[in-house]
Design a protein around this motif. Structure first.
Motif, PDB file in Angstrom:
ATOM      1  N   PRO A 171      37.767  41.362  35.293  1.00 26.99           N
ATOM      2  CA  PRO A 171      37.259  42.014  36.503  1.00 26.99           C
ATOM      3  C   PRO A 171      37.704  41.268  37.753  1.00 26.99           C
ATOM      4  N   GLN A 172      37.598  41.939  38.880  1.00 26.13           N
ATOM      5  CA  GLN A 172      37.911  41.353  40.178  1.00 26.13           C
ATOM      6  C   GLN A 172      36.633  40.746  40.769  1.00 26.13           C
ATOM      7  N   PRO A 173      36.768  39.777  41.663  1.00 24.98           N
ATOM      8  CA  PRO A 173      35.582  39.126  42.243  1.00 24.98           C
ATOM      9  C   PRO A 173      34.959  39.927  43.385  1.00 24.98           C
ATOM     10  N   ASP A 174      34.751  41.216  43.197  1.00 25.79           N
ATOM     11  CA  ASP A 174      34.173  42.081  44.230  1.00 25.79           C
ATOM     12  C   ASP A 174      32.967  42.786  43.641  1.00 25.79           C
ATOM     13  N   GLY A 175      31.780  42.370  44.039  1.00 28.75           N
ATOM     14  CA  GLY A 175      30.559  42.948  43.496  1.00 28.75           C
ATOM     15  C   GLY A 175      30.136  44.235  44.161  1.00 28.75           C
ATOM     16  N   SER A 176      30.947  44.775  45.084  1.00 29.52           N
ATOM     17  CA  SER A 176      30.546  45.973  45.819  1.00 29.52           C
ATOM     18  C   SER A 176      30.848  47.270  45.072  1.00 29.52           C
ATOM     19  N   MET A 177      31.476  47.175  43.899  1.00 29.46           N
ATOM     20  CA  MET A 177      31.832  48.392  43.161  1.00 29.46           C
ATOM     21  C   MET A 177      31.744  48.110  41.664  1.00 29.46           C
ATOM     22  N   THR A 178      31.771  49.175  40.890  1.00 22.91           N
ATOM     23  CA  THR A 178      31.826  48.985  39.445  1.00 22.91           C
ATOM     24  C   THR A 178      33.155  48.326  39.101  1.00 22.91           C
ATOM     25  N   GLN A 179      33.169  47.573  38.034  1.00 22.53           N
ATOM     26  CA  GLN A 179      34.359  46.829  37.651  1.00 22.53           C
ATOM     27  C   GLN A 179      34.784  47.180  36.236  1.00 22.53           C
ATOM     28  N   TYR A 180      36.082  47.147  36.007  1.00 19.99           N
ATOM     29  CA  TYR A 180      36.606  47.278  34.654  1.00 19.99           C
ATOM     30  C   TYR A 180      36.360  45.967  33.922  1.00 19.99           C
ATOM     31  N   THR A 181      36.187  46.035  32.622  1.00 21.08           N
ATOM     32  CA  THR A 181      36.008  44.823  31.825  1.00 21.08           C
ATOM     33  C   THR A 181      37.263  44.477  31.041  1.00 21.08           C
ATOM     34  N   ALA A 182      38.183  45.428  30.918  1.00 27.10           N
ATOM     35  CA  ALA A 182      39.433  45.195  30.191  1.00 27.10           C
ATOM     36  C   ALA A 182      40.466  46.205  30.668  1.00 27.10           C
ATOM     37  N   CYS A 183      41.733  45.870  30.495  1.00 24.23           N
ATOM     38  CA  CYS A 183      42.801  46.822  30.782  1.00 24.23           C
ATOM     39  C   CYS A 183      43.932  46.588  29.793  1.00 24.23           C
ATOM     40  N   ARG A 184      44.678  47.653  29.548  1.00 25.04           N
ATOM     41  CA  ARG A 184      45.855  47.557  28.690  1.00 25.04           C
ATOM     42  C   ARG A 184      46.799  48.683  29.061  1.00 25.04           C
ATOM     43  N   PHE A 185      48.059  48.482  28.770  1.00 24.82           N
ATOM     44  CA  PHE A 185      49.073  49.487  29.030  1.00 24.82           C
ATOM     45  C   PHE A 185      49.469  50.126  27.709  1.00 24.82           C
ATOM     46  N   THR A 186      49.668  51.442  27.741  1.00 27.51           N
ATOM     47  CA  THR A 186      50.076  52.159  26.539  1.00 27.51           C
ATOM     48  C   THR A 186      50.881  53.384  26.946  1.00 27.51           C
ATOM     49  N   LYS A 227      40.112  47.390  42.200  1.00 26.07           N
ATOM     50  CA  LYS A 227      39.620  47.188  40.846  1.00 26.07           C
ATOM     51  C   LYS A 227      40.578  46.444  39.939  1.00 26.07           C
ATOM     52  N   LEU A 228      41.859  46.484  40.232  1.00 25.80           N
ATOM     53  CA  LEU A 228      42.835  45.803  39.391  1.00 25.80           C
ATOM     54  C   LEU A 228      43.517  44.635  40.101  1.00 25.80           C
ATOM     55  N   GLY A 229      43.308  44.481  41.403  1.00 17.42           N
ATOM     56  CA  GLY A 229      43.892  43.377  42.131  1.00 17.42           C
ATOM     57  C   GLY A 229      45.381  43.521  42.402  1.00 17.42           C
ATOM     58  N   VAL A 230      45.864  44.741  42.541  1.00 20.69           N
ATOM     59  CA  VAL A 230      47.288  44.974  42.784  1.00 20.69           C
ATOM     60  C   VAL A 230      47.481  45.888  43.991  1.00 20.69           C
ATOM     61  N   GLU A 231      48.694  45.866  44.536  1.00 14.86           N
ATOM     62  CA  GLU A 231      49.062  46.793  45.598  1.00 14.86           C
ATOM     63  C   GLU A 231      49.921  47.883  44.979  1.00 14.86           C
ATOM     64  N   LEU A 232      49.638  49.127  45.338  1.00 15.64           N
ATOM     65  CA  LEU A 232      50.321  50.277  44.735  1.00 15.64           C
ATOM     66  C   LEU A 232      51.105  51.081  45.749  1.00 15.64           C
ATOM     67  N   ALA A 233      52.149  51.738  45.270  1.00 14.57           N
ATOM     68  CA  ALA A 233      52.838  52.792  46.012  1.00 14.57           C
ATOM     69  C   ALA A 233      52.389  54.088  45.348  1.00 14.57           C
ATOM     70  N   VAL A 234      51.726  54.935  46.105  1.00 14.27           N
ATOM     71  CA  VAL A 234      51.153  56.163  45.562  1.00 14.27           C
ATOM     72  C   VAL A 234      52.218  57.252  45.479  1.00 14.27           C
ATOM     73  N   GLY A 235      52.213  57.961  44.357  1.00 14.95           N
ATOM     74  CA  GLY A 235      53.175  59.034  44.134  1.00 14.95           C
ATOM     75  C   GLY A 235      52.508  60.399  44.120  1.00 14.95           C
TER      76      GLY A 235
END
Length: 85
Positions: free
Chosen positions: A42-57, A2-10
């Motif tokens: 959004p990401q170019p993947d129509g197989s799931m719901t997509q976010y329309t905006a993101c922000r860090f706080t 959904k965000l187009g990033v790779e994560l290290a899960v904690g």
């Protein structure tokens, strides 16, 4: 992704369930660190719901409205921080 990033899960933050009419939803939140990529929506993947905006706080109060509207991930995060919704 959904965000187009790779994560290290904690560590696991918490979990919630909700009745969504014809199905039950169970969601768990985890801490994560971005290890590759830059968040974009959004990401170019129509197989799931997509976010329309993101922000860090750093202000958890910014999640209050989403939690009140039923966002389980916002509710889990606020519950884990002991933040009143």
């Amino acid at each position: 992704m959904k965000l187009g990033v790779e994560l290290a899960v904690g560590a696991r933050i918490g979990e919630r369930s909700a009745d969504r009419g014809g199905h039950a939803l169970r969601l768990a939140d985890y801490e994560a660190v971005i290890i590759a990529g830059v968040p974009a929506v959004p990401q170019p993947d129509g197989s799931m719901t997509q976010y329309t905006a993101c922000r860090f706080t750093s202000d958890p109060a910014s999640l209050q409205e989403a939690a009140a509207r039923g966002s389980l991930c916002a509710q889990v995060f606020l519950d884990a921080r002991g933040t009143v919704r």
